[in-house]
Each structure stands twice: as C-alpha cells, then as structure tokens.
Design a protein around this motif. Sequence first.
Motif, mmCIF file in Angstrom:
data_model
loop_
_atom_site.group_PDB
_atom_site.id
_atom_site.type_symbol
_atom_site.label_atom_id
_atom_site.label_comp_id
_atom_site.label_asym_id
_atom_site.label_seq_id
_atom_site.Cartn_x
_atom_site.Cartn_y
_atom_site.Cartn_z
ATOM 1 N N ARG A 1 50.362 39.389 39.034
ATOM 2 C CA ARG A 1 49.027 38.816 38.886
ATOM 3 C C ARG A 1 48.945 37.381 39.425
ATOM 4 N NH1 ARG A 1 46.190 40.321 33.141
ATOM 5 N NH2 ARG A 1 45.608 42.466 33.635
ATOM 6 N N PHE B 1 35.690 33.769 38.692
ATOM 7 C CA PHE B 1 36.551 34.445 37.720
ATOM 8 C C PHE B 1 36.038 35.863 37.496
ATOM 9 C CE2 PHE B 1 36.607 35.644 33.145
ATOM 10 C CZ PHE B 1 37.917 36.113 33.114
ATOM 11 N N SER C 1 42.059 44.637 46.199
ATOM 12 C CA SER C 1 43.191 44.045 45.478
ATOM 13 C C SER C 1 44.059 45.052 44.719
ATOM 14 C CB SER C 1 42.702 42.945 44.530
ATOM 15 O OG SER C 1 41.841 43.470 43.535
ATOM 16 N N SER D 1 38.587 41.612 46.737
ATOM 17 C CA SER D 1 38.558 42.056 45.340
ATOM 18 C C SER D 1 38.581 43.574 45.262
ATOM 19 C CB SER D 1 37.303 41.514 44.647
ATOM 20 O OG SER D 1 37.312 40.104 44.615
ATOM 21 N N GLY E 1 44.802 33.781 36.836
ATOM 22 C CA GLY E 1 46.052 34.514 37.039
ATOM 23 C C GLY E 1 47.208 33.883 36.301
ATOM 24 N N LYS F 1 36.230 37.987 41.069
ATOM 25 C CA LYS F 1 37.557 38.239 41.632
ATOM 26 C C LYS F 1 38.449 39.097 40.735
ATOM 27 C CE LYS F 1 37.399 35.952 45.557
ATOM 28 N NZ LYS F 1 37.609 36.627 46.851
ATOM 29 N N TRP F 2 38.283 38.988 39.413
ATOM 30 C CA TRP F 2 39.245 39.630 38.531
ATOM 31 C C TRP F 2 38.769 40.947 37.928
ATOM 32 C CZ3 TRP F 2 44.244 39.255 38.031
ATOM 33 C CH2 TRP F 2 44.880 38.095 38.497
ATOM 34 N N LYS G 1 40.864 44.219 38.965
ATOM 35 C CA LYS G 1 42.226 44.256 38.432
ATOM 36 C C LYS G 1 42.219 44.435 36.915
ATOM 37 C CE LYS G 1 46.713 43.857 38.637
ATOM 38 N NZ LYS G 1 47.498 45.064 38.936
ATOM 39 N N ILE G 2 41.279 43.774 36.213
ATOM 40 C CA ILE G 2 41.170 43.919 34.764
ATOM 41 C C ILE G 2 40.885 45.371 34.392
ATOM 42 C CG2 ILE G 2 39.716 43.345 32.767
ATOM 43 C CD1 ILE G 2 39.412 40.522 34.022
ATOM 44 N N PRO H 1 40.349 31.709 40.258
ATOM 45 C CA PRO H 1 41.207 32.895 40.207
ATOM 46 C C PRO H 1 42.677 32.560 39.987
ATOM 47 C CG PRO H 1 39.635 33.062 42.011
ATOM 48 C CD PRO H 1 39.542 31.670 41.484
ATOM 49 N N GLY I 1 46.467 36.276 42.376
ATOM 50 C CA GLY I 1 45.470 35.227 42.220
ATOM 51 C C GLY I 1 45.417 34.313 43.427
#
Length: 437
Positions: A54, A270, A43, A40, A398, A273-274, A277-278, A394, A58
């Motif tokens: 994306r 969720f 990433s 993460s 994605g 992991k995200w 990137k968010i 994830p 994922g």
Amino acid sequence: MEKDPRAFVSERPMAPIQIAAVVLCVVLNALDGFDVLSISFASPGVAAEWGIDRAALGIVLSMELIGMAAGSVVLGSLADRWGRRPIVLFCLTVMAAGMGLAAVAPDVGTLSAYRLITGLGIGGMLATTNAVVAEFANARRRQLAVALMAGGYPLGAIVGGSISSLLLLDGGDWRAIFVFGAIVATVLIPVVWLFLPETVAFLVERRPTRALERTNAVLRRIGADKVGALPEIDAAGARPGVAALFQPALARTTILLTFAYFAHVMTFYFILKWIPKIVVDMGFEPARAGSVLVWANVGGALGALALSLLTQRYAVRSLVVGAMLLAAVLVTLFGRGQSDLAGLSLMAGAAGFFTNAAIVGLYAVFAQSFPTAVRAGGTGFVVGIGRGGSALGPILAGYLFQTGVGLQGVAVAMAMGSLLGALALLSLRAPATSPST
C-alpha cells in the motif's frame, strides 16, 4: 471612441461559438478527470501484477499529481504569454503520449515516470481551460460557465470509470484503460485545432502577431462588428509571471487560495485515489470496486451541477465554504465503513457530492479573483502548488494504513483538509484588482 472588443464578449448574449468553446472545455476537463483517475481504476491490477504494498502504491497514485503541479505552474504561466489555444493543444499531445506510454510500461518505476509526464499535460490543461471559459463566457454567465467546466471532471470519471469497469470484466488487462485514454486524447487534438479560437481577452492584453485581424475574426464569429483598432494597454496592470501574483494587490488572495485548494484537495484525492483499493481489500472484485468509484463521481457530478446553479443566486465563496464543511463531515462518515457495496456506493456518492462541489466552486473563485493578464498563470499557480501538496494525500493515507491505522482514523485525518480549506476561504478578502473580461 472605438469600443473595447472585450465588451462585445462580456455584454452580449452568448453566441454559438462561445457556447461551443465552453462545451469543448467541459469535454477537455472530462478527459482530465478520466486521465487522473485512470491509475485508480488500474491500481488493483497494478498491485496484483507487480506485488507492491500500500505504501508503494500510494506513491504511484500520486505521481501524476506531482506532474500536475509543474504543469499547472509552468504551462499556466506560458498560456498567459503564448496564448490559451497553443497550450491546450500542447497539453493534449502530452496527455496522449503519457497515456500511451503507460500502457506499455514494463515495471512500476517506468509506469510512475509516465504518470508524471501525463500529469504535466493535465495540470496545464486545468489552468488554461479555466481561463478560456472565463474569457469566452459573458459576464452574466461567467461563474456558471466556469463551474460547469469544472463539473466536466467528475463527468469524465463517470463515463471513463464505467468503460474501465467493462474493460476489467472477466480478468481484463489494466493496460487497456490507458490505451482508451490515449485514443480519446489523440482524437481531440484536431477538434481543438478546428473549433477553439484564441480568446479576445488574451489577444487584447498580449497583442501577438496579427492581434487585430485575429480579434476581428473572433468578433465576426460571435456576430459583433469589427473594430478598427485595439484599446490602449494598461501599463500599470498586472503582467504575466509568478511575481505578479505576489504584488500587494494579489498576494493575500494568492496565498489564501493556494492554501485552501491545497488543504481541500488532499481530502478530495484521498476519496478518489483509495476507494478501489479499499473496496478490493474488503473482498470485492476489482470491476466492482470501479463501480463504487463511479458512484463517488456521480455524486461529484451532481454536486458540481447543484453548485453551478446556485452560483446564479448566491455568492460563490459562501457556497464553497459550506461545501467544504459538509465534505469534512461526509468523509469522516465514509470512514465508518459499510457491510455491502450499496452502502459503500451511497457514502462514496455523498462524500463525492460535497468534495467536488467545493472544487467546482474554487475554480469559479479563481476566475473571479485573478485579472486577465494573470488568470491562467494565477489559476495554474494555485492548482499547481495545491495539487503538488495534495500528492501528499494518497501518500499520507498509504503510510497511515501501512502503520496499522484503521479506515476510520485515516478518514478523520484526511477530512481535516476540507475543514482547514474552509477556514482559509473565510479569511479571503475581495481582490484589490477587479478581473477584466
């Protein structure tokens, strides 16, 4: 009549060797926390270097979760057959190798394969350390010790995330994150070899070579008298293996715990992991994105500590149900977005508090629900199947992002996992077989 040596561990105040075993397992779980989240932190750099979208990212983010599924089930079951200590050492070796290889991956496909390998070790470690702590802690402190062990996960993410942010400053290479993880895992191998003995509960249940001698060696280290013979084995008790988890006494427990873990961990991953990137997609630097993820894990660590202390007064299952319901609310609120990093960090921390508190409590429920003979295997099965399914989290997020669903819609969809997990736990009955020490 000779006293059961497991009673010495269960009934006496915890000796330094027992406390040391719990602390070492906290450290090992902290390493798990960093290793899982290392991808993460890396990433944004991976996506930028190899130009992946994306949806593809994922999949990369989920690869070690798939490896964890296999590692938890297979290596957790082997820990019930071969011993806790050798499996912990094997898992550390696999994790060190996987992290080191990820640092030299030449493309996204190879990196995914190496993350799969790393996940094998992480999954086996999670299942086995849960059993180690449950079997080294005394009866009074068992739930607290298991909850603290599980709390090592966000601790590792906090420390590792802070180090990762430093490594990424001024355009730092994302590969340095994996090098750091490989070094730490390698250093821990001789530490475990020297300071983590086999558990008395396993030695009594499975009777490996020199079981009596090894049991007395551990009893001597906890200040207890040696025994002249080991107690008779209960031939009717649970035996190692996945099939034992679906016998009438345990089947309902196994199914409901697996579903609860599966559903809630989709929500949990969720968030974890995200977040980087968010945050980067909102226009912030990758190093700053890592800091938001660190705050999510600070919240997770505080949630772990709070739930650990509350287990001394309240039923752990009720605490987990409450944490899951609040996690669903906070993840939904996280999806509303924030205009600055301070607001994002606050919401991420609040979501992390409740999502991780529930994870920590679930590990205590596992230790409470499965008897010694299938404790590592039962935990491994629940974690393995649950985390294997949670790899969809994830990937699903994605896919939803890729098809144009906004952050709020994705957050609402992913928050449903915690709600469903709470409903499953409310249906759980006390196991027909009481777990032995």
